[in-house]
Design an enzyme around this catalytic site. Structure first.
Site, PDB file in Angstrom:
ATOM      1  N   ASP A 117      29.669  31.498  46.626  1.00  0.00           N
ATOM      2  CA  ASP A 117      30.815  32.370  46.916  1.00  0.00           C
ATOM      3  C   ASP A 117      30.827  33.518  45.889  1.00  0.00           C
ATOM      4  O   ASP A 117      30.041  33.490  44.932  1.00  0.00           O
ATOM      5  CB  ASP A 117      32.098  31.509  46.861  1.00  0.00           C
ATOM      6  CG  ASP A 117      33.269  32.149  47.587  1.00  0.00           C
ATOM      7  OD1 ASP A 117      33.051  33.070  48.391  1.00  0.00           O
ATOM      8  OD2 ASP A 117      34.416  31.706  47.362  1.00  0.00           O
ATOM      9  N   HIS A 118      31.746  34.467  46.048  1.00  0.00           N
ATOM     10  CA  HIS A 118      31.854  35.670  45.192  1.00  0.00           C
ATOM     11  C   HIS A 118      31.051  35.645  43.894  1.00  0.00           C
ATOM     12  O   HIS A 118      31.385  34.889  42.975  1.00  0.00           O
ATOM     13  CB  HIS A 118      33.316  35.865  44.779  1.00  0.00           C
ATOM     14  CG  HIS A 118      34.216  36.083  45.939  1.00  0.00           C
ATOM     15  ND1 HIS A 118      34.493  37.331  46.433  1.00  0.00           N
ATOM     16  CD2 HIS A 118      34.894  35.208  46.715  1.00  0.00           C
ATOM     17  CE1 HIS A 118      35.311  37.215  47.463  1.00  0.00           C
ATOM     18  NE2 HIS A 118      35.573  35.934  47.659  1.00  0.00           N
ATOM     19  N   ASN A 127      36.842  31.094  55.323  1.00  0.00           N
ATOM     20  CA  ASN A 127      36.838  30.525  53.969  1.00  0.00           C
ATOM     21  C   ASN A 127      38.127  29.785  53.626  1.00  0.00           C
ATOM     22  O   ASN A 127      39.219  30.340  53.780  1.00  0.00           O
ATOM     23  CB  ASN A 127      36.689  31.646  52.945  1.00  0.00           C
ATOM     24  CG  ASN A 127      35.308  32.244  52.917  1.00  0.00           C
ATOM     25  OD1 ASN A 127      34.457  31.899  53.720  1.00  0.00           O
ATOM     26  ND2 ASN A 127      35.084  33.147  51.986  1.00  0.00           N
ATOM     27  N   THR A 134      41.815  27.281  48.299  1.00  0.00           N
ATOM     28  CA  THR A 134      43.045  26.819  47.650  1.00  0.00           C
ATOM     29  C   THR A 134      43.592  25.537  48.291  1.00  0.00           C
ATOM     30  O   THR A 134      43.995  24.597  47.580  1.00  0.00           O
ATOM     31  CB  THR A 134      44.116  27.937  47.727  1.00  0.00           C
ATOM     32  OG1 THR A 134      43.551  29.114  47.153  1.00  0.00           O
ATOM     33  CG2 THR A 134      45.376  27.573  46.964  1.00  0.00           C
ATOM     34  N   HIS A 167      38.097  35.918  54.510  1.00  0.00           N
ATOM     35  CA  HIS A 167      38.462  35.332  53.208  1.00  0.00           C
ATOM     36  C   HIS A 167      39.962  35.032  53.204  1.00  0.00           C
ATOM     37  O   HIS A 167      40.712  35.562  54.011  1.00  0.00           O
ATOM     38  CB  HIS A 167      38.106  36.312  52.084  1.00  0.00           C
ATOM     39  CG  HIS A 167      36.639  36.298  51.767  1.00  0.00           C
ATOM     40  ND1 HIS A 167      36.125  35.709  50.636  1.00  0.00           N
ATOM     41  CD2 HIS A 167      35.577  36.754  52.469  1.00  0.00           C
ATOM     42  CE1 HIS A 167      34.801  35.829  50.643  1.00  0.00           C
ATOM     43  NE2 HIS A 167      34.445  36.464  51.751  1.00  0.00           N
ATOM     44  N   GLY A 168      40.371  34.179  52.258  1.00  0.00           N
ATOM     45  CA  GLY A 168      41.801  33.906  52.114  1.00  0.00           C
ATOM     46  C   GLY A 168      42.372  33.091  53.252  1.00  0.00           C
ATOM     47  O   GLY A 168      43.472  33.371  53.749  1.00  0.00           O
ATOM     48  N   GLY A 201      44.310  32.445  47.603  1.00  0.00           N
ATOM     49  CA  GLY A 201      45.471  31.734  47.044  1.00  0.00           C
ATOM     50  C   GLY A 201      46.584  31.656  48.075  1.00  0.00           C
ATOM     51  O   GLY A 201      46.396  32.012  49.239  1.00  0.00           O
TER      52      GLY A 201
HETATM   53  P1  13P Z   1      41.747  30.703  49.872  1.00  0.00           P
HETATM   54  O1  13P Z   1      41.709  30.238  48.442  1.00  0.00           O
HETATM   55  O2  13P Z   1      42.933  31.535  50.174  1.00  0.00           O
HETATM   56  O3  13P Z   1      41.597  29.567  50.819  1.00  0.00           O
HETATM   57  O4  13P Z   1      40.490  31.685  50.085  1.00  0.00           O
HETATM   58  C1  13P Z   1      39.220  31.176  49.938  1.00  0.00           C
HETATM   59  C2  13P Z   1      38.194  32.238  49.923  1.00  0.00           C
HETATM   60  O5  13P Z   1      38.291  33.230  50.617  1.00  0.00           O
HETATM   61  C3  13P Z   1      37.011  32.018  49.070  1.00  0.00           C
HETATM   62  O6  13P Z   1      36.186  33.126  48.980  1.00  0.00           O
END
Ligand code: 13P
Length: 292
Positions: free
Chosen positions: A82-83, A231, A234, A209-210, A182
């Protein structure tokens, strides 16, 4: 089966409009819940790893856990970084057996992001590994990076087109479309029109993402518009902690560690299954396996 690269499985998901869950793993118990959840529902799956997690465990242990679990199941499993903005970590992952990597140059000026992403693209392509790359600024905390939600920047459409032209064989493209890492402080403002405009001219699967905190309807709309990789981090981390603590609450005198590990596993497994069902990838493994 052996680990697969994520490009072909995402291409098919993009075409048939379902999403493949990409969970950020924490430890062996977490990877087991991710792969077992996918196996139970016959779904392709992506296990992704943050650079912080790699710094904690090291490349080799992670690669061997995921590789072993992948070899013991019939569903396709991709191991993804990831990132990451450090080319040395990207190379370390490739050498250790990762089948896909992300270069995140989104905090750089556009021209610099293109240049560095292209470098990562050339390294990954030469190694037969898929690359994910990002533009715009996705809000929230991910690894060591923090972008306040009000400072997140939507990807610029013309830049998206120019960026992908430079890297036509990107396995997955991550434009910022208003989602954030998050828990959401307020209602997420997803730029559906931008997403649809991007996918109308760019034939590369999109990463959403997110994922934590989005509603079923939001997932479905994004997946229906071309997001093929979804993805989740969190939510998985929370289950990891809460699943463990729940055992303590129910059995305050328990001193044997394994019931805690089981409680934690069950909590994570439940979420993995729920997400796979919501994203529509249940039952998609056999065909995906043929194409991987
Ligand atoms: P969340 O933490 O919001 O689930 O996002 C995860 C993410 O996009 C990892 O790159």
């Amino acid at each position: 089966m052996p680990l697969v690269t994520m490009g072909p499985m995402l291409k098919r998901a993009q075409k048939e409009r379902y999403g493949i869950a990409a969970f950020n793993m924490i430890d062996y118990n977490s990877v087991r819940s991710i792969v077992d959840g996918a196996t139970a529902l016959n779904a392709p799956i992506i296990v992704q790893v943050s650079t912080k997690t790699i710094r904690h465990w090291g490349f080799k242990p992670i690669a061997s856990w995921v590789r072993q679990l992948a070899e013991d199941t019939a569903v396709p499993v991709a191991l993804h970084l990831d990132h990451c903005s450090d080319l040395n970590i990207i190379k370390g992952c490739i050498d250790a057996g990762w089948t896909s990597v992300m270069f995140d140059g989104s905090s750089l000026p556009f021209a610099e992001n293109v240049k560095k992403s292209k470098e990562a693209y050339d390294i990954a392509t030469a190694a037969g590994v898929g690359l994910e790359a990002e533009i715009g600024a996705i809000g929230g905390v991910e690894d060591d990076k923090f972008v306040a939600e009000d400072k997140s920047i939507l990807a610029d459409f013309d830049e998206c087109v120019a960026f992908c032209k430079e890297m036509p064989k990107l396995a997955v493209f991550a434009p910022a479309i208003g989602t954030a890492h998050g828990f959401y402080a307020g209602e997420p403002k997803i730029a559906y029109e931008l997403l649809e405009r991007i996918t109308s001219v760019i034939d590369i699967p999109i990463a959403l993402h997110g994922g934590t905190g989005l509603t079923e309807e939001q997932f479905h709309r994004c997946i229906g518009s071309g997001c093929a990789k979804v993805n989740i981090s969190t939510m998985h981390k929370h289950r990891f902690v809460e699943g463990f603590l729940e055992v303590r609450k129910q059995k305050p005198k328990e001193a044997e560690p394994l019931p805690f590990i089981k409680g934690q596993y069950d909590a994570m497994l439940g979420d993995v299954r729920d997400m796979i069902r919501i994203f529509g990838s249940e039952g998609r493994a056999p065909h995906a396996a043929g194409q991987a």
